[in-house]
Enzyme design. Structure first.
Site, PDB file in Angstrom:
ATOM      1  N   PRO A 206      19.193 -95.014 -34.614  1.00 36.25           N
ATOM      2  CG  PRO A 206      19.580 -95.187 -36.909  1.00 36.25           C
ATOM      3  CD  PRO A 206      18.504 -94.889 -35.895  1.00 36.25           C
ATOM      4  CG  ASP A 207      25.538 -95.952 -32.933  1.00 32.10           C
ATOM      5  OD1 ASP A 207      25.588 -96.349 -34.109  1.00 32.10           O
ATOM      6  OD2 ASP A 207      26.070 -96.571 -32.008  1.00 32.10           O
ATOM      7  CG  PHE A 208      25.941 -90.612 -36.700  1.00 30.61           C
ATOM      8  CD1 PHE A 208      26.049 -89.846 -37.840  1.00 30.61           C
ATOM      9  CD2 PHE A 208      24.894 -90.366 -35.840  1.00 30.61           C
ATOM     10  CE1 PHE A 208      25.135 -88.847 -38.118  1.00 30.61           C
ATOM     11  CE2 PHE A 208      23.978 -89.370 -36.097  1.00 30.61           C
ATOM     12  CZ  PHE A 208      24.099 -88.608 -37.241  1.00 30.61           C
ATOM     13  NE  ARG A 209      31.896 -91.011 -35.955  1.00 26.54           N
ATOM     14  CZ  ARG A 209      31.145 -89.983 -35.591  1.00 26.54           C
ATOM     15  NH1 ARG A 209      30.262 -90.128 -34.628  1.00 26.54           N
ATOM     16  NH2 ARG A 209      31.268 -88.816 -36.175  1.00 26.54           N
TER      17      ARG A 209
ATOM     18  CD  GLN B  45      28.291 -84.727 -29.203  1.00 30.49           C
ATOM     19  OE1 GLN B  45      28.706 -85.110 -30.283  1.00 30.49           O
ATOM     20  NE2 GLN B  45      28.866 -85.054 -28.062  1.00 30.49           N
ATOM     21  CG  ASN B  46      21.269 -87.048 -29.134  1.00 25.96           C
ATOM     22  OD1 ASN B  46      22.295 -87.531 -29.585  1.00 25.96           O
ATOM     23  ND2 ASN B  46      20.786 -87.379 -27.957  1.00 25.96           N
TER      24      ASN B  46
ATOM     25  CG  ASP C 224      16.796 -86.885 -30.890  1.00 28.54           C
ATOM     26  OD1 ASP C 224      16.642 -85.897 -30.138  1.00 28.54           O
ATOM     27  OD2 ASP C 224      17.450 -87.885 -30.564  1.00 28.54           O
TER      28      ASP C 224
ATOM     29  CG  HIS D  48      26.437 -82.396 -33.607  1.00 34.78           C
ATOM     30  ND1 HIS D  48      26.872 -83.677 -33.787  1.00 34.78           N
ATOM     31  CD2 HIS D  48      27.466 -81.742 -33.017  1.00 34.78           C
ATOM     32  CE1 HIS D  48      28.101 -83.795 -33.325  1.00 34.78           C
ATOM     33  NE2 HIS D  48      28.474 -82.634 -32.848  1.00 34.78           N
TER      34      HIS D  48
ATOM     35  CB  CYS E 218      17.100 -69.348 -47.641  1.00 35.86           C
ATOM     36  SG  CYS E 218      17.738 -69.126 -49.324  1.00 35.86           S
TER      37      CYS E 218
ATOM     38  CB  CYS F  44      15.610 -66.084 -53.035  1.00 35.29           C
ATOM     39  SG  CYS F  44      16.506 -67.317 -52.059  1.00 35.29           S
TER      40      CYS F  44
END
Length: 157
Positions: free
Chosen positions: A10-13, A83-84, A86, A103, A111, A140
Site C-alpha cells: 500500500p502507498d501511504f496517503r 524512496q521505497n 521494501d 527513506h 542500536c 547494551c
C-alpha cells in the site's frame, strides 16, 4: 518508477486505502506518529507490529525493478534512487553501491544509543520482528531500529 502498489504494497496517503488511512488498530495520536523517532523511542511496539505486515520478503519485485537490473547488467545504470523501504531493488539484484535508499531500508539496523550504535543485519532484525520481540541491542540492551528509516524516524538520532 517502482511504485509500491504495483508490488502489492500500500502507498501511504491514498484516502481509504493508503497506509495512513488504515492504522486505527495501533491507537496512535495521529497516523504519522508511527514513523516519528520520539514516539518510536517511547512506544516501539506499533512500528514493529506494522513492520511484520510490510516486512521485506513478502512481496516480489515488479517488471520495473527487473528493468533497472537489466540496465545495471548492461552498464547503463549509474545510480538508483528510491524512496521505497521494501528492499525490492536488492531482491531484484541491484548492487548496493548503486542504491540510494532515501527513506531507509530494513537491510541494516542499529542500536539507538549514541554510545553504542551496534549494527545488525536483515536476518537478525527479521528474527526479532517475527518473534514479536521489540529488538534490543545484544551489547547494551538499547532499542534497535531499522537503518536510517523513513525521513521522520531518522531525524534527531
Amino acid at each position: 518508477p517502482t511504485t509500491p502498489p504495483a508490488a502489492g504494497i500500500p502507498d501511504f496517503r491514498s484516502p481509504g486505502t493508503g497506509l495512513y488511512s488504515n492504522l486505527q488498530s495501533y491507537n496512535l495520536p495521529y497516523p504519522e506518529a508511527i514513523f516519528e523517532i520520539g514516539f518510536f523511542k517511547k512506544h516501539p511496539e506499533p512500528f514493529f507490529a506494522l513492520a511484520r505486515e510490510l516486512y521485506p520478503g513478502q512481496f516480489k519485485p515488479t517488471v520495473c525493478h527487473y528493468f533497472m537490473r537489466l540496465l545495471q547488467d548492461k552498464g547503463l545504470l549509474l545510480r538508483c534512487y528510491t524512496q521505497n523501504i521494501d528492499t525490492l531493488e536488492r531482491v531484484a539484484g541491484l548492487e548496493p553501491e548503486l542504491l540510494v535508499e532515501a527513506h531507509g531500508t530494513f537491510f541494516t539496523s542499529h542500536c539507538l544509543r549514541s554510545s553504542c550504535r551496534q549494527r545488525y543485519d536483515l536476518a537478525w532484525m527479521r528474527e526479532r520482528i517475527f518473534s514479536s520481540l521489540v529488538p534490543k541491542c545484544e551489547k547494551c540492551q538499547g532499542l534497535v531500529k531499522p537503518g536510517e528509516f523513513w525521513g521522520v524516524l531518522s531525524r534527531n538520532l
